[in-house]
Design an enzyme around this catalytic site. Structure first.
Site: not given
Lengths: 394, 324
Positions: B60, B129
């Site tokens: 990321e 999530h």
């Protein structure tokens, strides 16, 4: 600035104690005594360097060192909040910087004063950051030399992304055109930064996309107080193989070797053959910053062991022995350096104090209601002092 | 007008941006051949190729950092972060670099990077999530943060984000990806950084954004059966916040609830409550109430229904609001 000495004969005994030399051979063209050695692979990359250019290279290194001394003095006198010395790293910086072309974009960390100089960034401009009048200082687009980045290694993925952008721009160019006209990127970072994830991620991206980038690590042996051995168990250059590209370990105090190796790496990268990693083994001869105290963590014997390897001394020795530089030349360089330093000092005092109201202008590129509201409040607040402070300035 | 899901609307918006600006490109993990874990980029690799739709290494910070570099070279990268809880390895690049590049360069450099992040709960997934980290980014000057709640906005807001010269984070309400709505492909006047009154009312206002807008609308419908007329404002932009629209609504209704999935403590709701008390204190008939998540890590899926703001929690808050 030293102008006379050759490397001491005693340097023979001082060549091995440093960990760097113990890790294996370095690419070297100019040794500690100032003697030239032919290198089968890399000598060709500096074959065009004549006496004039060597003098010019020496001059760049000497000016960088003199600037560093002046900036350190300015900090000690309370004129700068902080200074980041680069003493000892002049060869790595001038050699690599001079290998670039104007279209190449450089992403420095915060110690690349010599590289900046090779990219025509004015020495005085470099002081703006440290004098607290700017967070950027110079215009990065003017000389394709990016702003300094204080967060370690954060600029390395930027450099990689920029190089990926070059690939996009030049995707329909053939190898020949890329080599002749193509741009490339150099990302600078230190041995401490090499432990940051951003360096690792950048190398993965650069390798995967064949980005035209040269990773130039100045291994100056110390990340503030933590020695290189804590950053890596192996020479950093050997890590490159793990990413799938070439790693070169060069004597970072040998300006010719740094120039040659960086020229090679840039040629390789801009041709479309992907990144190259260069570990320039050098030594930070002074503190990490002016807030640092190296006496607390490293022995003076170690510092002394690097003195004979001073990048300026060996080039001076070569210039003298080859007849390319005499007393008059070195005296002239010293005088020019003093004059430059005086000019830098004078200019630093002319930087106008910034005005906080201006800081609202650059937070966003497009109109923003919160900026409008807060800047208007601040304007009115300041206007409230107008009677006592003419012009509202305080 | 065509009907499509929010997912399809974002896909179509991205497609239109890729068509109209050759400098725009997409980068992220699995966005190419797979079309993204939510298939938001489905079909774009086939039509635009690997130069425009880039399957990136799994990193990321590398994704955000290289986007910054590409933007400095003149491109308009759109990064996809797979899930809200995975953005944090890139947090340093977003907050210390992306947000500040323009200010640090004294306006000389702009980095028009878009970061798409599917966010929020209600999908029955595992940890990391289902988070709503928008306030962490909203606190950082230099970023813009938007979140669509319907297909029309999803289609247009992503295009406006890509056109914007500033860095924009688009939080996409992942549990609404399959919510259908009408999309007008003629460009609307409404810009991505403005709020919108999506339901008129005169007794109270609910400000919501992203996944909670449909919840707020349903709660307003339920309240109407009890005789309350509730106005719903879709905030749309979290940074900047369109306080003018919020304050105008409160001045009309006199009562305000701010609803979001993120924990109430330190959240966007507190900012709105504070601003409204500064600007519309005399219009308020009751304190501003917040309905949001608790001060805990997002809980396991089996109890997330208890955690998430729902119609009942909004109706309970409305009841409290009307006791004043």
């Amino acid at each position: 600035m030293a102008t006379t000495s050759q490397a001491s004969p005693a340097s023979d005994g001082l060549m091995t104690p440093d960990a760097a030399a113990a890790d294996g051979p370095l690419i070297q063209l100019l040794d500690e005594r100032g003697e030239l050695h032919a290198d089968e692979r890399f000598s060709a990359y500096v074959a065009d360097v004549d006496a004039d250019e060597l003098r010019s290279i020496y001059r760049d290194m000497a000016l960088t060192r003199r600037f560093d001394v002046e900036a350190t003095a300015l900090q000690r006198q309370g004129q700068l909040a902080l200074w980041v010395p680069c003493r000892g790293q002049e060869a790595a910086q001038i050699g690599s910087g001079r290998a670039t072309r104007p279209g190449d974009y450089i992403f420095p960390t915060y110690r690349e004063h010599g590289v900046a100089w090779t990219r025509q960034v004015d020495f005085a401009e470099m002081l703006r950051i440290f004098r607290g009048v700017s967070n950027g200082g110079w215009d990065p687009r003017e000389n394709n030399f990016h702003m300094y980045t204080m967060v370690l290694a954060a600029q390395v993925p930027h450099a990689t992304g920029y190089a990926m952008g070059i690939n996009h721009d030049q995707s329909d160019w053939d190898t020949e055109r890329r080599a002749a006209e193509g741009d490339a990127v150099v990302a600078y970072f230190g041995d401490g930064s090499s432990s940051e994830g951003d360096v690792h991620e950048s190398m993965v991206f650069a390798a995967s996309f064949d980005a035209p980038i040269v990773f130039f690590c100045q291994n100056n042996q110390w990340a503030i107080s933590v020695p290189f051995e804590v950053q890596s168990k192996v020479p950093l250059a050997s890590r490159a193989a793990g990413y799938g590209f070439e790693g070169l370990r060069v004597d970072g105090n040998d300006v010719l070797a740094c120039l040659a190796v960086t020229r090679y790496a840039l040629e390789h990268a801009r041709r479309g053959d992907g990144p190259v990693f260069i570990e320039a083994v050098t030594y930070r001869m002074s503190a990490h910053t002016t807030a640092d105290d190296p006496t607390k963590y490293r022995a003076s014997e170690e510092e002394l062991s690097w003195e004979p390897k001073d990048p300026l001394l060996r080039l001076e020795a070569y210039l003298r022995s080859s007849g390319a530089g005499d007393d008059a030349f070195f005296e002239q360089v010293a005088a020019d350096a003093d004059e430059m330093a005086a000019g830098v000092r004078a200019k630093a005092f002319t930087f106008p104090d910034p005005v906080l109201a201006d800081s609202f202008k650059n937070v966003y590129a497009e109109a923003h209601p919160l900026i409008r509201e807060e800047s208007e409040w601040f304007r009115q607040y300041e206007a409230g002092f107008a009677d006592n402070h003419p012009g509202g300035a305080r | 007008m065509t009907t499509m899901t929010i997912a399809k609307a974002i896909n179509s918006g991205l497609r239109r941006s890729l068509e109209s600006d050759e400098k725009s490109l997409l980068i992220g993990e699995d966005i190419g051949r797979l079309g993204g874990v939510y298939r938001i980029t489905d079909g774009l690799l086939a039509d635009f190729g690997t130069r425009r739709v880039i399957d990136s290494p799994l990193a990321e910070s590398g994704i955000i950092g290289t986007c910054i570099g590409m933007a400095l070279r003149g491109y308009r990268p759109v990064a996809e972060i797979q899930f809200d809880g995975f953005v944090f390895p890139g947090f340093n690049q977003i907050t210390t670099q992306l947000a500040k590049m323009r200010a640090r360069s004294e306006g000389r450099l702009t980095v028009p990077v878009v970061i798409r992040i599917p966010y929020g709960g209600g999908i029955g997934s595992v940890e990391h999530h289902s988070e709503s980290p928008e306030a962490l980014f909203a606190h950082t000057a230099g970023l813009r943060i938007i979140t669509p709640s319907n297909a029309q906005d999803a289609y247009w807001m992503i295009q406006q984000a890509i056109e914007c010269e500033d860095p924009v984070i688009v939080f996409e309400p992942k549990r609404r990806y399959w919510l259908k709505g009408e999309v007008d492909t003629e460009r609307p006047a409404l810009d991505a950084f403005k709020a919108q009154v999506v339901r008129e009312g005169h007794h109270a206002t609910i400000v919501a954004y992203g996944p909670l807008v449909p919840v707020a609308l349903a709660a307003a419908d339920a309240a109407e059966e009890d005789g309350y007329s509730v106005e719903v404002v879709d905030l749309r932009s979290i940074s900047p916040i369109d306080f003018d629209t919020v304050v105008a609504s409160v001045e009309k209704t006199g009562r305000l609830i701010v609803a979001h999935e993120a924990p109430t403590f330190g959240g966007i709701g507190g900012e709105i409550a504070s601003r409204v008390s500064e600007r519309a204190f005399l219009s308020l008939e009751a304190p501003v109430l917040r309905v949001g998540g608790f001060h805990m890590p997002y809980p396991v899926a089996k109890v997330e229904e208890d955690y998430l703001p729902d119609i009942d929690k909004l109706l309970e808050a409305l009841d409290r609001l009307f006791t004043y």
